[in-house]
Design an enzyme around this catalytic site. Structure first.
Site, PDB file in Angstrom:
ATOM      1  N   GLU A 149       4.347  -5.222 -12.302  1.00 30.18           N
ATOM      2  CA  GLU A 149       3.053  -5.345 -12.972  1.00 30.18           C
ATOM      3  C   GLU A 149       2.847  -4.287 -14.045  1.00 30.18           C
ATOM      4  O   GLU A 149       3.236  -3.127 -13.886  1.00 30.18           O
ATOM      5  CB  GLU A 149       1.910  -5.193 -11.955  1.00 30.18           C
ATOM      6  N   TYR A 160      -6.007  -2.363  -7.063  1.00 22.87           N
ATOM      7  CA  TYR A 160      -5.044  -3.225  -7.737  1.00 22.87           C
ATOM      8  C   TYR A 160      -4.229  -4.109  -6.790  1.00 22.87           C
ATOM      9  O   TYR A 160      -3.264  -4.734  -7.198  1.00 22.87           O
ATOM     10  CB  TYR A 160      -4.180  -2.389  -8.692  1.00 22.87           C
ATOM     11  N   HIS A 202      10.113   4.682  -2.548  1.00 22.18           N
ATOM     12  CA  HIS A 202       8.811   4.543  -3.224  1.00 22.18           C
ATOM     13  C   HIS A 202       7.986   5.833  -3.280  1.00 22.18           C
ATOM     14  O   HIS A 202       6.890   5.925  -2.736  1.00 22.18           O
ATOM     15  CB  HIS A 202       7.998   3.443  -2.542  1.00 22.18           C
ATOM     16  N   GLN A 243      15.464   7.062  -3.273  1.00 20.10           N
ATOM     17  CA  GLN A 243      14.787   7.177  -4.560  1.00 20.10           C
ATOM     18  C   GLN A 243      14.167   8.550  -4.769  1.00 20.10           C
ATOM     19  O   GLN A 243      13.545   8.811  -5.801  1.00 20.10           O
ATOM     20  CB  GLN A 243      13.706   6.101  -4.668  1.00 20.10           C
ATOM     21  N   TYR A 254      11.355  -9.578  -0.009  1.00 21.04           N
ATOM     22  CA  TYR A 254      12.790  -9.758  -0.247  1.00 21.04           C
ATOM     23  C   TYR A 254      13.367 -10.863   0.632  1.00 21.04           C
ATOM     24  O   TYR A 254      14.372 -11.482   0.280  1.00 21.04           O
ATOM     25  CB  TYR A 254      13.534  -8.440  -0.032  1.00 21.04           C
TER      26      TYR A 254
END
Length: 373
Positions: free
Chosen positions: A246, A256, A153, A87, A267
């Site tokens: 979210e 959070y 991430h 990513q 997963y």
């Protein structure tokens, strides 16, 4: 708080939400014609609009492209070296609030190091000779300590607040427990000055063991961020695991919850953390289960889309649609799925200064698409 959730996978259906939800009839949708501005982009990640015309588009492998109004592409030189794995790569791009006079742009990217790759912030000036563009005086002005091996991430989105400070979102790098450590930038929202320094008034300023750049913690992988034009508040959208994406309105110093609380599952199907709530941890404004893999968001304030005025649009990668969220203040009361007929992963969604909405599709033949009412 009455937490609302998306709970159907039907692309044509209007979503029923928990609590006192409002059904959004199909007739309320403004019809749009997806018009391709350019194609052949290699996994484009973000688009910015130049006041003189044309677009800047980042490609994940590290290229910054200038796209003319006619759709012609050229490479902008002077970009940083990126860690283009998984990513990671060249990610968000935004213009300085004073771009017309200072010609400054900001980009996030994954930067390699012997300690692993992390998310960094690059600032440069855009120069042009006709259709040829280049970056000058480029400088990495902030390096997050969310370093880890692998390509998972990184986040990351940028959003300038009305006061000129810059919000930057960071992912947990696949190591969720680090999102609960305030000495780490990992899994957090940062608030910076335009020079990449901690913004004055940040909640952990001067506290030992806390990074002064941090605005909020406990995030998983927020790849969407935008300022609500009505309230001036930052909104973010982040990926869950197997469910639990979210929408949040991050507030100063708040936690959070990731990975202690979540509305998703691992997963593997296993439970995440302690469940869906814990004292001292914030609830999302909205969540999706199953996951849509959200990326990119924009508030609609253009008169070109009268039926969408005040709505929030969120791109969906896994879901392959554009999610239209109807707002009532800081609450989400209904959802509709748009552009599902494209069958494309939506990476970014933006409203241009001329009022048109644009989306980027995520593939090796990615497209910049204008939504024409």
């Amino acid at each position: 708080m009455n937490v609302l959730s998306f709970c159907t996978t039907s692309a044509a259906a209007l979503v029923l939400l928990a609590g006192s939800a409002v059904m959004m009839p199909a007739a309320a949708q403004s019809s749009v014609d997806p018009e391709t501005v350019t194609d052949g982009l290699a996994y484009p990640w973000s688009v910015a609009f130049l006041p003189e015309g044309g677009y800047l588009v980042t490609e994940r492998d590290g290229l910054l492209k200038f796209v003319s109004a006619e759709g012609d592409q050229s490479v902008v030189s002077g970009t940083p070296e990126v860690f283009a794995q998984g990513q990671g790569g060249l990610l968000d791009v935004v213009l300085s609030p004073g771009f017309e006079s200072d010609r400054t742009i900001y980009m996030t990217f994954s930067q390699g190091s012997p300690e692993g790759a992390g998310t960094s912030l690059y600032r440069a000036k855009l120069a042009a000779d006709g259709e040829n563009h280049r970056l000058e005086d480029g400088e990495t002005i902030f390096r997050a300590n969310n370093r880890a091996y692998g390509g998972r991430h990184f986040g990351s989105r940028l959003a300038f607040a009305p006061d000129g400070t810059l919000f930057m979102t960071l992912g947990d790098r696949g190591e969720g427990s680090r999102s609960q450590d305030p000495s780490e930038h990992t899994g957090s929202v940062l608030r910076l000055t335009s020079n990449g320094d901690p913004a004055p008034g940040n909640p952990f300023e001067g506290l030992e063991g806390y990074k002064p750049e941090i605005w909020s913690i406990g995030h998983r992988n927020p790849q969407s961020a935008a300022i609500n034009p009505v309230t001036g508040k930052l909104w973010t959208v982040e990926h869950g695991a197997r469910g639990g994406d979210e929408v949040n309105i991050p507030e100063a110093g708040k936690n959070y919850g990731w990975p202690v609380i979540s509305y998703g599952r691992h997963y593997s199907g296993g439970k995440i953390g302690e469940g869906t709530s814990r004292d001292g941890m914030e609830q999302p404004v909205y969540y999706w289960d199953p996951s849509i893999a959200p990326s990119g968001m924009a508030f609609v304030k253009s008169d070109l889309y009268p039926d969408w005025q005040g709505d929030l649009l969120v791109g969906a990668l896994r879901g392959q649609h554009l999610s239209r969220l109807r707002l009532d203040g800081d609450s989400i009361v209904a959802e509709e799925q748009l552009l599902a007929e494209l069958g494309e992963r939506i990476r970014d969604v933006r409203q241009a200064p001329d009022g048109f909405l644009y989306v980027l599709t995520d593939s090796d033949d990615g497209r910049l698409i204008r939504l024409v009412p």
